[in-house]
Design an enzyme around this catalytic site. Structure first.
Site, PDB file in Angstrom:
ATOM      1  N   HIS A 118      -3.869  -1.906  -6.200  1.00 27.63           N
ATOM      2  CA  HIS A 118      -3.451  -0.518  -6.232  1.00 27.63           C
ATOM      3  C   HIS A 118      -4.327   0.265  -7.195  1.00 27.63           C
ATOM      4  CE1 HIS A 118      -0.625  -2.556  -9.111  1.00 27.63           C
ATOM      5  NE2 HIS A 118      -1.146  -1.645  -9.908  1.00 27.63           N
ATOM      6  N   LYS A 177       2.863  10.113  -0.749  1.00 28.56           N
ATOM      7  CA  LYS A 177       1.942  10.652   0.252  1.00 28.56           C
ATOM      8  C   LYS A 177       2.615  11.619   1.226  1.00 28.56           C
ATOM      9  CE  LYS A 177      -1.797   8.149   1.012  1.00 28.56           C
ATOM     10  NZ  LYS A 177      -2.769   7.102   1.367  1.00 28.56           N
ATOM     11  N   GLY A 205       1.298   2.060  -7.671  1.00 30.36           N
ATOM     12  CA  GLY A 205       0.569   2.192  -8.923  1.00 30.36           C
ATOM     13  C   GLY A 205       0.927   3.420  -9.723  1.00 30.36           C
ATOM     14  N   ASP A 252       0.817  -1.218   0.000  1.00 30.32           N
ATOM     15  CA  ASP A 252       0.000   0.000   0.000  1.00 30.32           C
ATOM     16  C   ASP A 252       0.847   1.263   0.000  1.00 30.32           C
ATOM     17  OD1 ASP A 252      -2.408  -1.608   0.308  1.00 30.32           O
ATOM     18  OD2 ASP A 252      -1.813  -1.850   2.400  1.00 30.32           O
TER      19      ASP A 252
END
EC number: 6.3.4.4
Length: 422
Positions: free
Chosen positions: A40, A327, A16, A12
């Site tokens: 993903h 992120k 992707g 995670d």
């Protein structure tokens, strides 16, 4: 030349997007291990695509895609995913995806067995996705599995599947499963699958001989690797560099770059040790801001601070030549950010990452505290536009990993939300 994209934590991480970016120049995109337990998301032209077993190179209209010998393929999910991509307007997807005849078949029977095995573990549950991946790999290792190529021979498929079912009935007694129904479904799949099944060695060699650009898309991540992950709380395949080479039958000398994908904090789905997990308002804040729900299961992800002990271990095994930090924007609202720099056990600092999950559950974390930046990085696409403390956070990670460069930085969910430092 070959580029390999690998998850560096527990999955995670956001593989992707970088895979999507790199696949624009790739001529062959490959999945090397795992099955439809992986997941993903790619956002392209404001359309969201969820990938599980299919390589995400299908978003690129000129890229050929291969599901390699190291994978396990749930055939109904393969066709369901193809239909979803068709429905969202991707062109010619059915003409550009192939499955190695040496890949294993993941049956509905395996999912039933997966649930029974998890129930039998009680409080020591692994926290699997329930997709049947573990039992399928177990059958492969025990040399009783069914390969994709076997589907083309009706007699071979029936004989092997009936043998599997009989063995599991001897073990568990009653099963909520009908072998005749599964055999009947494969009579329908046989003709549909035929155009997709290939001799992987011939296909890969053709691209290698042409010096084509090959992209290998790792599933899951290093800390879920069957050998090097937090065993037994792992998946059942080799999710690191070795699995990528083996699963696609690559020439190791052709590898140009190994991209490790690193989330700016840590998450984990399911059971198992998680040294930097934050069972407090910090963890809740990361979970909400990061929208941390599994693509495959929908389960909430456990959240915690970035762990450099884990990342150094991951880099030692996968030999990353570059990193994609993802992120970063989720940390925008923190006054300070903690990073794990060492583990202690029984008061002594550990020199290496423990092999024992029981030991990992007991470690004391040594943190270093870094200043936050308290301003938005969402959508930033240039390095110089990042807040100074965000730049320092990136450079801190690079330095801690011995200078492995962070070449890409994710600042949001869209394809354009990426800083490219190349």
């Amino acid at each position: 030349m070959v580029t390999i994209v690998l998850g560096s934590q527990w999955g995670d991480e956001g593989k992707g997007k970088i895979t999507d970016l790199l696949s624009q120049k790739a001529e062959l995109c490959c999945r090397s291990a795992g099955g439809h337990n992986a997941g993903h998301t790619i956002v392209h032209d404001d359309i969201t695509y969820d990938f599980h077993i299919l390589p995400s190179g299908l978003v690129s209209p000129t890229c050929v895609n291969l599901i390699g010998a190291g994978t396990v393929v749930h055939v109904p999910s393969f066709f369901k995913e193809l239909a979803s991509l068709d429905g969202k307007g991707l062109k010619d997807v059915r003409d550009r995806v192939f499955i190695s005849d040496r890949a294993q078949v993941c049956f509905d029977l395996h999912a039933v067995v997966d649930g029974l095995e998890e129930a039998g573990l009680g409080t020591r549950k692994v926290g699997t996705t329930g997709k049947g991946i573990g039992p399928c790999y177990s059958d492969k290792a025990a040399r009783r599995g069914v390969r994709i190529g076997d589907i083309m021979d009706e007699g071979v498929l029936e004989s092997k599947l009936r043998s599997l079912e009989a063995g599991y009935r001897r073990r568990f007694g009653e099963l909520d499963y009908n072998v005749e129904e599964e055999i009947a479904r494969f009579k329908e799949y046989r003709s549909l699958l035929k155009p997709h099944i290939v001799d992987q060695l011939t296909l890969v060699k053709k691209f290698e001989d042409e010096s084509a650009s090959i992209l290998v898309e790792g599933a899951n991540a290093l800390m879920l690797d069957i050998d090097y992950g937090t065993y037994p709380f792992v998946t059942s395949s080799c999710t690191g560099l070795g699995g990528a080479v083996q699963g696609v039958c690559l020439n190791p000398t052709s590898i140009k770059s190994i991209v490790g994908v690193v989330k700016a904090y840590c998450t984990r789905v399911g059971s198992g040790p998680f040294p930097t997990e934050q069972l407090n308002e910090v963890g809740e804040k990361l979970q909400v801001a990061g929208r941390e729900f599994g693509v495959t299961t929908g389960r909430k992800r456990r959240c915690g601070w970035l762990d450099m002990v884990l990342l150094r271990y991951s880099a030692r095994i996968n030999h990353y030549t570059a990193l994609n930090l993802t992120k970063l924007d989720i940390l925008d609202d923190f006054d300070e950010i903690k990073v794990a720099v060492a583990y202690k056990l029984d008061g002594k600092e550990l020199e290496s990452f423990p092999a024992s999950s029981d030991a990992l559950e007991k470690v004391e974390i040594v943190y270093e505290t870094l200043p936050g930046w308290k301003s938005t990085t969402m959508g930033v696409s240039k390095w110089e536009d990042l807040p100074v403390n965000a730049q320092k956070y990136v450079e801190y990670i690079e330095h801690s990993l011995g200078g492995v460069p962070i070449k890409w930085i994710g600042t949001g969910p869209a394809r354009s939300h990426m800083i490219d430092r190349n």
